[in-house]
Design a protein around this motif. Structure first.
Motif, short mmCIF file in Angstrom:
data_model
loop_
_atom_site.label_atom_id
_atom_site.label_comp_id
_atom_site.label_asym_id
_atom_site.label_seq_id
_atom_site.Cartn_x
_atom_site.Cartn_y
_atom_site.Cartn_z
N MET A 123 0.82 -1.21 0.00
CA MET A 123 0.00 0.00 0.00
C MET A 123 0.86 1.26 0.00
O MET A 123 0.59 2.22 -0.72
CB MET A 123 -0.89 0.03 1.25
N LEU A 124 1.91 1.23 0.82
CA LEU A 124 2.73 2.43 1.03
C LEU A 124 3.79 2.64 -0.05
O LEU A 124 4.19 3.78 -0.32
CB LEU A 124 3.44 2.31 2.39
N LEU A 125 4.26 1.55 -0.66
CA LEU A 125 5.43 1.60 -1.52
C LEU A 125 5.36 2.64 -2.64
O LEU A 125 6.32 3.40 -2.84
CB LEU A 125 5.74 0.21 -2.08
N PRO A 126 4.25 2.74 -3.41
CA PRO A 126 4.22 3.75 -4.48
C PRO A 126 4.44 5.18 -3.96
O PRO A 126 5.10 5.98 -4.61
CB PRO A 126 2.82 3.58 -5.08
N TYR A 127 3.89 5.46 -2.78
CA TYR A 127 4.01 6.81 -2.22
C TYR A 127 5.39 7.06 -1.63
O TYR A 127 5.91 8.18 -1.73
CB TYR A 127 2.92 7.02 -1.16
N VAL A 128 6.00 6.03 -1.07
CA VAL A 128 7.35 6.18 -0.53
C VAL A 128 8.36 6.36 -1.66
O VAL A 128 9.25 7.22 -1.60
CB VAL A 128 7.72 4.97 0.36
N VAL A 129 8.23 5.55 -2.72
CA VAL A 129 9.13 5.70 -3.87
C VAL A 129 8.99 7.10 -4.47
O VAL A 129 9.99 7.78 -4.75
CB VAL A 129 8.83 4.62 -4.93
N THR A 130 7.76 7.55 -4.66
CA THR A 130 7.52 8.88 -5.22
C THR A 130 8.11 9.96 -4.32
O THR A 130 8.75 10.92 -4.80
CB THR A 130 6.01 9.12 -5.40
N TYR A 131 7.93 9.82 -3.00
CA TYR A 131 8.47 10.81 -2.06
C TYR A 131 9.99 10.84 -2.10
O TYR A 131 10.60 11.91 -2.24
CB TYR A 131 7.98 10.47 -0.63
N ASN A 132 10.64 9.68 -1.95
CA ASN A 132 12.10 9.65 -1.95
C ASN A 132 12.68 10.19 -3.25
O ASN A 132 13.67 10.92 -3.24
CB ASN A 132 12.60 8.22 -1.72
N ALA A 133 12.05 9.83 -4.37
CA ALA A 133 12.54 10.30 -5.66
C ALA A 133 12.40 11.81 -5.80
O ALA A 133 13.21 12.45 -6.50
CB ALA A 133 11.78 9.60 -6.79
N SER A 134 11.42 12.39 -5.15
CA SER A 134 11.21 13.84 -5.23
C SER A 134 12.16 14.62 -4.33
O SER A 134 12.37 15.82 -4.53
CB SER A 134 9.76 14.20 -4.86
#
Length: 373
Positions: free
Chosen positions: A265-276
């Motif tokens: 559930m969290l992974l897409p948002y964590v990847v997007t956050y870290n990449a930003s």
């Protein structure tokens, strides 16, 4: 100086259980999932152990191993005083075996000869890590026991053992592998070797996990996903994890969301956050996406990361995974009330320091709120 150690001897393949035939004249304390006794799976495993050994089985294993179950296992361990521990099952069974060993050895002041892990799910990588995650159910907390001594001496990866896993277990545990790979890839202690293992795990999960979900008897896909789980375990054991796991542990403790699903559930948002927030994380995610064939070599990093996120979300849809707490059955208002507690727990989690970016409380809250609705 970087230290890279892979102390576990890993045997993979449909004949890997034959390694058990080499055990003689030992007292074997076997820890296994509660549903395994009297099943063909456990009978096949115990049939490999010759009669010169004595075996006692502890099967009172529960998901997110509660401390009270560990205590019961330790009492049985002390009565039996084993020379060898064999853990059979998913991450909870292997973590339970590690924790029982940890406390049992300390109380008896006597080490066992070796620890063998036999995973029956492709997900946690616990068969090659130094960590056992225990739940304090009274206080709604999870805490890790981390000690290199707990790393299994042998890991037997028999793909036949995962062919009967329910589809939901296949999905959630496989997405846990993807999380281990992507978090270790950008973690603060990552290096060339952990990156190589993580990138290959991303590639394997992206192309084979759904096949395992659709056809549990696909032994070739099962074996490579089983090996990818192990590879990602080695990667994060050295490199560390990050805020995806830090928040996911809170979801498990507070709402009993299965660990792999919480991560997914969290992974897409964590990847997007870290990449930003981190150019290095952005470039490493993008490189992994390209190597997995999810993005072309000519694509920019930001587009490649969006393709990676889309792949994760597509796999979740194909495997019918709820993408939010609401879809899982958690009341939205109740989940929202827990925001401050989730953030506080995540910051105290042992995986938090590995994240490539140090998030603010508001950042953590925003990621958490993304999966509530």
């Amino acid at each position: 100086m970087e230290t890279i150690s892979i102390p576990t001897k890993i045997l993979s393949g449909v004949d890997s259980l034959d390694e058990l035939t080499n055990i003689s004249n030992e007292k074997i304390f076997m820890v296994c999932d509660s549903f395994l006794p009297n099943t063909p799976t456990l009978k096949e495993i115990t049939s490999k152990i010759n009669s010169s050994n004595s075996v006692t089985i502890f099967s009172d294993v529960k998901p997110d191993p509660p401390l009270e179950n560990i205590i019961l296992g330790v009492k049985k361990y002390l009565n039996f005083q084993p020379t060898v521990v064999v853990a059979v099952g998913g991450g909870s069974a292997i973590d339970t075996g590690k924790a029982i060993r940890f406390f049992g050895e300390k109380i008896l002041q006597k080490d066992i000869k070796f620890f063998t892990a036999i995973p029956t799910t492709s997900g946690t990588g616990s068969e090659v890590t130094n960590t056992s995650v225990i739940s304090d159910t009274a206080n709604h907390r999870k805490f890790p026991i981390m000690n290199d001594h707990l790393t299994p001496d042998y890991a037997l990866l028999d793909p036949k053992l995962v062919t009967t896993a329910p589809q939901s277990v296949t999905a959630y545990s496989g997405l846990d592998v993807m999380t281990h790979a992507l978090e270790s890839l950008v973690a603060t202690k990552s290096n060339l070797l952990t990156d190589a293992l993580a990138e290959k795990a991303v590639d394997t999960i992206a192309h084979h996990l759904v096949d395992c979900y659709n056809d549990g008897q696909d032994i070739q896909s099962r074996q490579v996903v089983h090996e990818a789980s192990c590879a990602a375990g080695i990667a994060f054991n050295t490199a560390g994890l990050g805020i995806c796991h830090a928040i996911a542990h809170q979801l498990g403790a507070e709402f009993h969301v299965p660990h792999g699903l919480a991560n997914a559930m969290l992974l897409p948002y964590v990847v997007t956050y870290n990449a930003s927030k981190s150019d290095l994380a952005l470039s490493k995610y993008a490189a992994a996406a390209r190597k997995a064939g999810l993005a072309s070599n000519g694509m920019g990093d930001k587009v490649a990361v969006r393709r990676l996120v889309a792949c994760i979300q597509s796999m979740m849809r194909q495997m019918h995974c709820p993408a939010t707490l609401n879809a899982f059955g958690i009341d939205v208002a109740e989940a929202a009330k827990m925001t401050a507690q989730i953030v506080s727990g995540a910051k105290a989690d042992g995986t938090f320091p590995g994240n490539p970016v140090v998030p603010t409380d508001d950042d953590l809250a925003a990621i958490y709120k993304s999966i509530i609705k």
